[in-house]
Design an enzyme around this catalytic site. Structure first.
Site, short mmCIF file in Angstrom:
data_model
loop_
_atom_site.label_atom_id
_atom_site.label_comp_id
_atom_site.label_asym_id
_atom_site.label_seq_id
_atom_site.Cartn_x
_atom_site.Cartn_y
_atom_site.Cartn_z
N HIS A 1 -51.85 -55.31 58.46
CA HIS A 1 -51.49 -56.14 57.30
C HIS A 1 -52.64 -56.15 56.27
O HIS A 1 -52.43 -55.88 55.08
CB HIS A 1 -51.18 -57.56 57.77
N GLU A 2 -53.84 -56.43 56.73
CA GLU A 2 -54.97 -56.54 55.80
C GLU A 2 -55.33 -55.17 55.22
O GLU A 2 -55.67 -55.06 54.04
CB GLU A 2 -56.19 -57.18 56.48
N HIS B 1 -53.09 -54.48 52.40
CA HIS B 1 -53.56 -55.09 51.15
C HIS B 1 -54.64 -54.22 50.49
O HIS B 1 -54.63 -54.02 49.28
CB HIS B 1 -54.14 -56.48 51.41
N HIS C 1 -47.36 -58.80 49.55
CA HIS C 1 -46.51 -59.32 50.61
C HIS C 1 -45.08 -58.85 50.39
O HIS C 1 -44.65 -58.61 49.26
CB HIS C 1 -46.59 -60.85 50.66
N CYS C 2 -44.37 -58.71 51.50
CA CYS C 2 -43.07 -58.06 51.50
C CYS C 2 -42.11 -58.95 52.28
O CYS C 2 -42.49 -59.57 53.25
CB CYS C 2 -43.24 -56.69 52.18
N CYS D 1 -41.18 -56.32 58.16
CA CYS D 1 -42.34 -55.52 57.75
C CYS D 1 -43.64 -56.22 58.12
O CYS D 1 -43.72 -57.45 58.09
CB CYS D 1 -42.27 -55.34 56.22
N CYS E 1 -42.45 -51.44 56.50
CA CYS E 1 -41.05 -51.11 56.29
C CYS E 1 -40.97 -49.82 55.45
O CYS E 1 -41.98 -49.35 54.93
CB CYS E 1 -40.33 -52.25 55.57
N CYS F 1 -42.46 -50.12 51.90
CA CYS F 1 -43.92 -50.14 51.85
C CYS F 1 -44.49 -48.77 52.21
O CYS F 1 -45.48 -48.32 51.63
CB CYS F 1 -44.48 -51.21 52.78
ZN ZN Z 1 -51.37 -60.99 53.37
ZN ZN Z 2 -42.59 -53.90 53.51
#
Ligand code: ZN
Ligand code: ZN
Length: 184
Positions: free
Chosen positions: A140-141, A144, A150-151, A155, A174, A177
């Site tokens: 996740h990070e 970024h 954010h989605c 995802c 996902c 992304c």
């Molecule tokens: Zn985040």
């Molecule tokens: Zn996504």
């Protein structure tokens, strides 16, 4: 974790930078992250443990300021992205705690394992669950850092503000992304 048929997202090197005092099982988590992130992003290395900056500690809260640590992270030569990993509990500006933080389109990210541990919630330790949660937060990070916001899909980039939300989301991007990442 099955990555068969899944191409590396990019040819880049993620450097995992452990910081501060680590729990006994943290090296095993770091090794799991290394193997997984290597498959996902191309290359990954665990750097030697570095010190947590003392000035990032807030004694009144008993927590470290995540933004200050993030800004103190050095981008070692050969690393495209540096992922700080701490066992200390983190907070940021208006937030009681954060699982992690990242520089959008930057090079640096950080995650904390403190609230990913079952023990934090008074439950029995579960190392496999800890590894999976750590992978989700790491991906996740790093997402970024690579410019993803954010989605709302199924995802890994879904915003998670509680451990339940961490557990509910998958560890991978996902399709939308993924397309964005491959197009960047
Ligand atoms: Zn985040
Ligand atoms: Zn996504």
């Amino acid at each position: 974790m099955d990555l068969n048929g899944f191409d590396d997202l990019r040819e880049m090197k993620v450097c995992i930078q452990p910081l501060g005092e680590l729990e006994e099982d943290t090296p095993e988590v770091l090794e799991f992250l290394r193997e997984s992130l290597k498959k996902l992003f191309g290359d990954c290395e665990v750097l030697k443990v570095a010190e947590l900056p003392a000035y990032a500690y807030n004694p009144a809260r008993g927590q470290y300021n995540s933004t200050i640590i993030l800004e103190s992270l050095k981008v070692e030569k050969g690393c495209d992205v540096v992922l700080g990993v701490v066992d200390a509990d983190l907070y940021a500006d208006n937030l009681n705690f954060v699982f992690g933080e990242a520089e959008m389109f930057g090079r640096r990210a950080i995650i904390s394992l403190a609230r990913l541990r079952q023990e934090f919630y008074g439950l029995n330790p579960d190392r496999d669950l800890l590894k999976l949660r750590a992978l989700k937060e790491a991906v996740h990070e790093i997402g970024h850092v690579l410019g993803l916001r954010h989605c709302r899909n199924e995802c890994v980039m879904r915003f998670s503000n509680s451990i339940l939300e961490v557990d509910e989301k998958p560890w991978l991007f996902c399709e939308e992304c993924l397309r964005r990442l491959r197009g960047l």
